[in-house]
Design a protein around this motif. Structure first.
Motif, short mmCIF file in Angstrom:
data_model
loop_
_atom_site.label_atom_id
_atom_site.label_comp_id
_atom_site.label_asym_id
_atom_site.label_seq_id
_atom_site.Cartn_x
_atom_site.Cartn_y
_atom_site.Cartn_z
N THR A 4 0.84 -1.19 0.00
CA THR A 4 0.00 0.00 0.00
C THR A 4 0.88 1.25 0.00
O THR A 4 2.00 1.22 0.49
N THR A 64 -7.88 -0.71 9.36
CA THR A 64 -7.18 -1.30 10.51
C THR A 64 -8.19 -1.68 11.58
O THR A 64 -9.22 -1.00 11.76
N GLU A 106 9.00 -1.03 11.49
CA GLU A 106 8.18 -2.24 11.44
C GLU A 106 7.14 -2.20 12.54
O GLU A 106 7.39 -1.65 13.62
N GLU A 113 3.39 -4.54 13.97
CA GLU A 113 2.34 -5.54 13.78
C GLU A 113 1.00 -4.87 14.03
O GLU A 113 0.84 -4.10 14.98
N PHE A 160 -1.01 -8.86 10.59
CA PHE A 160 0.02 -8.51 9.62
C PHE A 160 1.26 -7.93 10.28
O PHE A 160 1.17 -7.23 11.29
N TRP A 187 4.11 -5.35 9.22
CA TRP A 187 4.31 -4.32 8.21
C TRP A 187 5.74 -3.79 8.23
O TRP A 187 6.28 -3.49 9.29
N SER A 188 6.32 -3.68 7.04
CA SER A 188 7.57 -2.93 6.86
C SER A 188 7.18 -1.62 6.19
O SER A 188 6.63 -1.63 5.09
N VAL A 189 7.46 -0.52 6.87
CA VAL A 189 7.00 0.79 6.40
C VAL A 189 8.19 1.66 6.03
O VAL A 189 9.15 1.78 6.81
N SER A 243 4.04 0.82 2.44
CA SER A 243 3.98 -0.27 3.41
C SER A 243 3.88 -1.61 2.69
O SER A 243 3.08 -1.77 1.76
N GLY A 301 3.13 -5.50 3.65
CA GLY A 301 2.62 -6.31 4.76
C GLY A 301 2.69 -7.80 4.47
O GLY A 301 2.43 -8.25 3.35
N HIS A 302 3.05 -8.56 5.49
CA HIS A 302 3.12 -10.02 5.40
C HIS A 302 2.11 -10.61 6.36
O HIS A 302 2.09 -10.28 7.55
N ASP A 303 1.26 -11.48 5.86
CA ASP A 303 0.21 -12.10 6.68
C ASP A 303 0.85 -13.08 7.67
O ASP A 303 1.45 -14.08 7.27
#
Length: 243
Positions: free
Chosen positions: A30, A65, A89, A91, A104, A106-108, A123, A125-127
């Protein structure tokens, strides 16, 4: 100078390749402006948000969110911008259109203009919903184990290689005269009511670590109230399996 068309074509192909790779990896990408309004999402958004990517444009990140995570996320972003962070980062949970919840990581990446003003966020995001479920199961099992250990009529404790206490059950805590489990963590026998026997206890610890379990060790113990009791102890080394 004019841009090299071949270079622009290569850049476009690279972007398409990266997006295709992230799509296959189920990564959610995103982009949002400085106010947190979404300006881009990749097709994976349909799976986790329940909205067509075009429907996500114009919504805010907070809208998508989980309500219980919104204040924490907003506060984290405020702190990142205040500190001039370029990457971070966090969660948080995503709220799907149908009410489903996904966890998730997130690496932002934070983007600033030349004046140092925040202009946008990217961003990825990894589930981690499966990992979160596993964490919850492990936490429940650990709490159940602690509850059983805590109510045993026997004293149970565990130490590190330097004979510092890492934990114990309530019986040991009562013998030590301490009121909180936190008070015993990190202490050695020399810092507890039975300090006169500390050298003997630590020698016994070293023997166990070097040679293996020792059972039926009879020794005296000075409790927190000054009374002396005799105890029979079994000690065994706890070894971590290295793969």
């Amino acid at each position: 100078m004019h841009p090299d068309p071949s270079s622009m074509s290569g850049s476009s192909q690279l972007s398409e390749h990266l997006l295709a790779t992230m799509e296959r990896a189920s990564l959610l990408v995103t982009e949002a402006d400085a106010q947190g309004v979404i300006t881009f999402v990749n097709p994976t958004a349909q799976r986790f948000f329940g909205y067509d990517p075009a429907e996500c444009i114009g919504k805010t990140v907070l809208e998508l969110t989980h309500p219980d995570d919104r204040d924490r996320l907003q506060q984290a972003v405020i702190e990142w911008v205040r500190d001039g962070r370029r990457a971070a980062e966090i969660e948080s949970r995503i709220l799907h259109r149908d009410g489903s919840v996904f966890h998730f990581l997130w690496s932002v990446v934070l983007h600033y203009n030349e004046q140092g003003t925040i202009i946008s966020f990217t961003s990825i995001g990894h589930d981690i919903s499966a990992l979160h479920h596993l964490r919850s199961e492990l936490y429940e099992k650990r709490e159940m184990l602690y509850t059983v250990i805590d109510h045993l009529p026997l004293g149970v404790f565990w130490k590190d290689k330097e004979s510092r206490f890492l934990g114990c059950n309530r019986r040991v805590l009562e013998d030590s005269g301490l009121s909180s489990f936190k008070d015993i963590i990190g202490k050695t026998d020399f810092e507890l009511p039975w300090r006169r026997q500390a050298a003997h206890y630590q020698y016994s610890d070293r023997v166990v670590m070097a040679s293996g379990p020792q059972t039926n060790i009879e020794e005296s113990l000075i409790r927190g109230d000054g009374t002396q009791i005799w105890i029979r102890t079994t000690k065994l080394p706890l070894r971590r399996q290295v793969r």
